[in-house]
Design a protein around this motif. Structure first.
Motif, short mmCIF file in Angstrom:
data_model
loop_
_atom_site.label_atom_id
_atom_site.label_comp_id
_atom_site.label_asym_id
_atom_site.label_seq_id
_atom_site.Cartn_x
_atom_site.Cartn_y
_atom_site.Cartn_z
N ASP A 102 -12.30 -18.37 29.91
CA ASP A 102 -12.94 -19.66 29.61
C ASP A 102 -14.11 -19.88 30.58
N SER A 103 -14.81 -20.99 30.41
CA SER A 103 -16.02 -21.22 31.20
C SER A 103 -15.74 -21.29 32.70
N ALA A 128 -15.20 -14.30 26.20
CA ALA A 128 -14.52 -15.47 25.63
C ALA A 128 -13.58 -15.11 24.49
N ASP A 129 -14.07 -14.34 23.53
CA ASP A 129 -13.29 -14.09 22.31
C ASP A 129 -12.19 -13.05 22.47
N SER A 167 -13.19 -19.85 34.30
CA SER A 167 -12.84 -18.49 34.73
C SER A 167 -14.08 -17.60 34.79
N ASP A 180 -10.25 -13.85 26.57
CA ASP A 180 -9.81 -15.22 26.86
C ASP A 180 -10.28 -15.74 28.22
#
Length: 81
Positions: free
Chosen positions: A40-41, A34-35, A43, A38
């Motif tokens: 996201d949920s 995530a950090d 993906s 990038d």
């Protein structure tokens, strides 16, 4: 990193590159999905499904939720192949 771990890292790098466009050499064990990458949920669901297909295993939702870093995913896949 041993050969099996590197094979899995490389496979995950291919998957992340295909889904979110991160360059292959930027997908490293210490990277957070995530950090840093990038992912996201939505993906991440795609990453998990692609990893299941590529590595021939099932990743339960609870295990997938615990995969915060590329290293977490590598560890799970290596242990459960």
């Amino acid at each position: 990193m041993n050969t099996v771990q590197e094979e899995v890292r490389s496979g995950l790098a291919d998957i992340v590159n295909e889904i979110v466009g991160v360059p292959l050499d930027e997908v490293r064990p210490e990277q957070s999905f995530a950090d840093d990458l990038d992912v996201d949920s939505l993906s991440m669901v795609e990453v998990v499904v692609a990893a299941e297909e590529r590595f021939g295993l099932t990743i339960p939702d609870q295990a997938a939720a615990g995969m915060k870093t590329v290293g977490d995913a590598i560890g799970y896949i290596v242990a459960n192949r």
